[in-house]
Structures are given as structure tokens and as C-alpha cells.
Design an enzyme around this catalytic site. Sequence first.
Site, PDB file in Angstrom:
ATOM      1  N   ARG A 152     -15.504  22.466 -44.628  1.00 60.86           N
ATOM      2  CA  ARG A 152     -15.875  22.966 -43.446  1.00 60.86           C
ATOM      3  C   ARG A 152     -16.555  22.059 -42.554  1.00 60.86           C
ATOM      4  O   ARG A 152     -16.688  22.351 -41.341  1.00 60.86           O
ATOM      5  CB  ARG A 152     -17.119  24.049 -44.115  1.00 60.86           C
ATOM      6  CG  ARG A 152     -17.749  24.915 -43.080  1.00 60.86           C
ATOM      7  CD  ARG A 152     -18.470  26.146 -43.867  1.00 60.86           C
ATOM      8  NE  ARG A 152     -19.121  27.039 -42.839  1.00 60.86           N
ATOM      9  CZ  ARG A 152     -20.303  27.079 -42.458  1.00 60.86           C
ATOM     10  NH1 ARG A 152     -21.218  26.407 -43.240  1.00 60.86           N
ATOM     11  NH2 ARG A 152     -20.938  28.006 -41.775  1.00 60.86           N
ATOM     12  N   THR A 187      -9.960  30.371 -48.965  1.00 64.76           N
ATOM     13  CA  THR A 187      -9.650  30.504 -50.319  1.00 64.76           C
ATOM     14  C   THR A 187     -10.426  29.788 -51.277  1.00 64.76           C
ATOM     15  O   THR A 187     -10.218  29.813 -52.649  1.00 64.76           O
ATOM     16  CB  THR A 187      -7.974  29.994 -50.810  1.00 64.76           C
ATOM     17  OG1 THR A 187      -7.666  30.502 -52.173  1.00 64.76           O
ATOM     18  CG2 THR A 187      -8.013  28.536 -50.564  1.00 64.76           C
ATOM     19  N   ASP A 199      -5.622  28.116 -53.199  1.00 62.83           N
ATOM     20  CA  ASP A 199      -4.315  28.702 -53.447  1.00 62.83           C
ATOM     21  C   ASP A 199      -4.207  29.627 -52.141  1.00 62.83           C
ATOM     22  O   ASP A 199      -4.979  29.538 -51.176  1.00 62.83           O
ATOM     23  CB  ASP A 199      -4.293  29.339 -54.842  1.00 62.83           C
ATOM     24  CG  ASP A 199      -5.322  30.143 -55.156  1.00 62.83           C
ATOM     25  OD1 ASP A 199      -5.889  30.713 -54.217  1.00 62.83           O
ATOM     26  OD2 ASP A 199      -5.419  30.422 -56.151  1.00 62.83           O
ATOM     27  N   PRO A 238     -16.648  29.881 -34.083  1.00 65.74           N
ATOM     28  CA  PRO A 238     -16.229  31.612 -34.129  1.00 65.74           C
ATOM     29  C   PRO A 238     -17.353  32.100 -35.396  1.00 65.74           C
ATOM     30  O   PRO A 238     -17.191  31.474 -36.258  1.00 65.74           O
ATOM     31  CB  PRO A 238     -15.025  31.982 -34.105  1.00 65.74           C
ATOM     32  CG  PRO A 238     -14.191  30.571 -34.754  1.00 65.74           C
ATOM     33  CD  PRO A 238     -15.263  29.344 -34.099  1.00 65.74           C
ATOM     34  N   GLY A 253     -14.407  18.163 -30.151  1.00 64.97           N
ATOM     35  CA  GLY A 253     -13.587  17.554 -30.533  1.00 64.97           C
ATOM     36  C   GLY A 253     -14.013  16.722 -31.771  1.00 64.97           C
ATOM     37  O   GLY A 253     -15.127  16.851 -32.277  1.00 64.97           O
ATOM     38  N   ASP A 271     -13.004  34.034 -51.691  1.00 65.87           N
ATOM     39  CA  ASP A 271     -12.020  34.556 -52.521  1.00 65.87           C
ATOM     40  C   ASP A 271     -12.406  35.173 -53.774  1.00 65.87           C
ATOM     41  O   ASP A 271     -12.841  34.547 -54.740  1.00 65.87           O
ATOM     42  CB  ASP A 271     -10.879  33.423 -52.764  1.00 65.87           C
ATOM     43  CG  ASP A 271      -9.721  33.717 -53.398  1.00 65.87           C
ATOM     44  OD1 ASP A 271      -9.600  34.980 -53.711  1.00 65.87           O
ATOM     45  OD2 ASP A 271      -8.960  32.776 -53.549  1.00 65.87           O
ATOM     46  N   HIS A 285     -16.153  22.159 -38.470  1.00 64.26           N
ATOM     47  CA  HIS A 285     -17.317  22.600 -37.583  1.00 64.26           C
ATOM     48  C   HIS A 285     -17.670  21.504 -36.660  1.00 64.26           C
ATOM     49  O   HIS A 285     -18.126  21.439 -35.581  1.00 64.26           O
ATOM     50  CB  HIS A 285     -18.641  22.882 -38.223  1.00 64.26           C
ATOM     51  CG  HIS A 285     -18.656  24.382 -38.803  1.00 64.26           C
ATOM     52  ND1 HIS A 285     -19.632  25.117 -38.693  1.00 64.26           N
ATOM     53  CD2 HIS A 285     -17.643  25.345 -39.116  1.00 64.26           C
ATOM     54  CE1 HIS A 285     -19.466  26.302 -39.307  1.00 64.26           C
ATOM     55  NE2 HIS A 285     -18.092  26.405 -39.526  1.00 64.26           N
ATOM     56  N   ASP A 305     -15.338  14.002 -33.572  1.00 63.96           N
ATOM     57  CA  ASP A 305     -16.002  12.894 -32.961  1.00 63.96           C
ATOM     58  C   ASP A 305     -17.241  12.750 -33.913  1.00 63.96           C
ATOM     59  O   ASP A 305     -18.197  11.665 -33.612  1.00 63.96           O
ATOM     60  CB  ASP A 305     -16.405  13.112 -31.776  1.00 63.96           C
ATOM     61  CG  ASP A 305     -17.249  14.283 -31.250  1.00 63.96           C
ATOM     62  OD1 ASP A 305     -17.794  15.006 -32.353  1.00 63.96           O
ATOM     63  OD2 ASP A 305     -17.791  14.410 -30.109  1.00 63.96           O
ATOM     64  N   VAL A 308     -16.170  21.464 -31.869  1.00 66.62           N
ATOM     65  CA  VAL A 308     -17.427  21.183 -31.014  1.00 66.62           C
ATOM     66  C   VAL A 308     -17.068  19.933 -30.392  1.00 66.62           C
ATOM     67  O   VAL A 308     -17.362  18.844 -30.676  1.00 66.62           O
ATOM     68  CB  VAL A 308     -18.828  21.185 -31.695  1.00 66.62           C
ATOM     69  CG1 VAL A 308     -19.927  21.169 -30.594  1.00 66.62           C
ATOM     70  CG2 VAL A 308     -19.101  22.539 -32.290  1.00 66.62           C
TER      71      VAL A 308
END
Length: 319
Positions: A60, A192, A247, A161, A70, A239, A64, A72, A68
Amino acid sequence: MASFVTGAISLLVFFLIGTSSAQLCSDFYSRTCPQVFPVVRSAVYSAILNETRMGASLLRLFFHDCFVNGCDGSLLLDDTPLFTGEKRAAPNFNSARGFEVIDEIKSTIEMLCPGVVSCADILAIVARDSVAILGGPNWNVKLGRRDARTASQLAANNSIPPPTSNLDFLVSNFNSLGLSIKDLVALSGAHTIGQARCTNFRDRIYTETNNLDSIFAQLRASNCPGNTGSGDNNLAPLDLQSPTTFDNNYFNNLVNRRGLLHSDQQLYNGGPTDSIVRTYYDNPSSFASDFVEAMIKMGDIRPLTGYSGEIRRNCRRIN
């Protein structure tokens, strides 16, 4: 005349260097720091062994960061007197985690190859290894990014988002970054693995009546009180079936109206993404290959290369 030719050649060399440096490639550190891959792999494996959820958290971080301004490494910067960083933005505050794993990796790499490997590239490799270690596909990570010297809380609030997003917003958001509808669905399949806080799915299980399995809603309500502020940080797996294995069961959940987040279930709600969800539900290998393609594509979002940015010695602060 000789000085003109020399100047022209110098200009051409500078242009060629600038052009080639703007291209990411999988063997970028093959001579300058080949140790980067085993170091990252070992650290990610240990982190996941200690806490399986960490794999999703590390993956994640790459999402994230790239969404934002690109890919970087700006997400990793702590606040300074000059700017409030992205860690305190709504999508990340009390939510983004795994920074200490990145710190550990960076510290080791700096001892082996000082000033060579960017924090932005470490995030990209960590994301790949997290997926592969949890049973997902493997791929060659494109490298050569440099690190930002600033971060933006406002950009993070506006670019990532939220879990309340509807399909139109998701499609528009991904399109603005050069990502297609297929990329949107494939990348969403990262859900997942990992968990979400009650505050992010409370409205879905208590107020949505369409496209929600009632038994699933009751199950989630058992650990997520309806009153705001009560149990906000209680966790539930994204999941339902295999939350610690990468998966295609995420798509099984969507087809059966068991998407945990509103934004998840929007992908299977009578719209243009339904057929893609169905494809990934029926064909795990199709999901795996499209996920890899989308991850590589996401990693190409506005990287800093050449003489832009810097190679941070500490991912939390600029040099």
C-alpha cells in the site's frame, strides 16, 4: 570552428545522458548495488513472518506514494518546518504503516552502497516482494527513480481515492494518472490481502442495501459498532476468504456482493468493470498477468530521474 564542434559534441553528450537517464530499467543497480535485491527480499520476508498483515501495508505504501505527484518517495518524508508531509493526510494518518521496515532496508543498503539506491526504488522493490512472498506473481521491477525533496499533504488528500469513491470517480482518478479501467480493476485486486478499519467500511455495512450480502454485513457489524467513534480502529479482512494469500478471491467476493469497501463493490455493480471482474474471477492467471502489467505501469507515473531530486541517505528527511 573547433570550439563550436567541441561545444556541439558536449551538448549532444549532455542531451544523450539526460535522455537515457530518464528511462527506468530493471538492471539499473546491476553494477552499482546488486545487493539491493537480496537485502530487500530478506527484510520483507522477515517483516511478513513477524506479521502477515505487513505485506499488504508495504504494498500500500507504493500505491499511496505513486498516486501523489508520482513515484518519488515523498510519502516517506516526515514533517518539517517547511511542509506538512503526506503521512498526516487523511488517507494515511493512523493508517499507512511499515515505515520502520523501509528504514531498516535503507540503513542496510546505505552501509553496502552509500548514496546509490533511492527510497522511491526501495518502495517499488518492496511492493513486488510483498506480493511474491504472499503467493502472488513475480516481475522485474523497473528502477532508476530519484527521491523528492518535498511532500504535500494537500496533494495526498486530493489524489488518493477514498473508500467511499463511486465508479465514475475511480475511473476518472486512475485515468488522470494514465491508468485504464483494466488497470483500475487489476490494481484493486491488491485488496486480496490486508485489512481495513471499521471507520472505512461502517457506512457500507449499515446504510447500503443494494449489492450487499446480508450475512456478510452481519458478520462485519459484529466487530464494527454502528456508532461513529466506537471501534473505529477495529479491523476486518478486505478478502473474506484468504486475507493473507495473494490470489483472485477478492473478485469472488465482489461477485458474491461481499466487497468490504464501497469502492470495492463499485467495481461489480452493473457498470463497465463488471466483465473485467468476471474475467479475473474465472481466470486467476489473467488477473496475475494484468496485475503485473498494471503495477509496472503505475511505477512509471512521473518518476524523478537524471538530475532531478536526490538520493536520500535517510528516507524520512532530505539530505
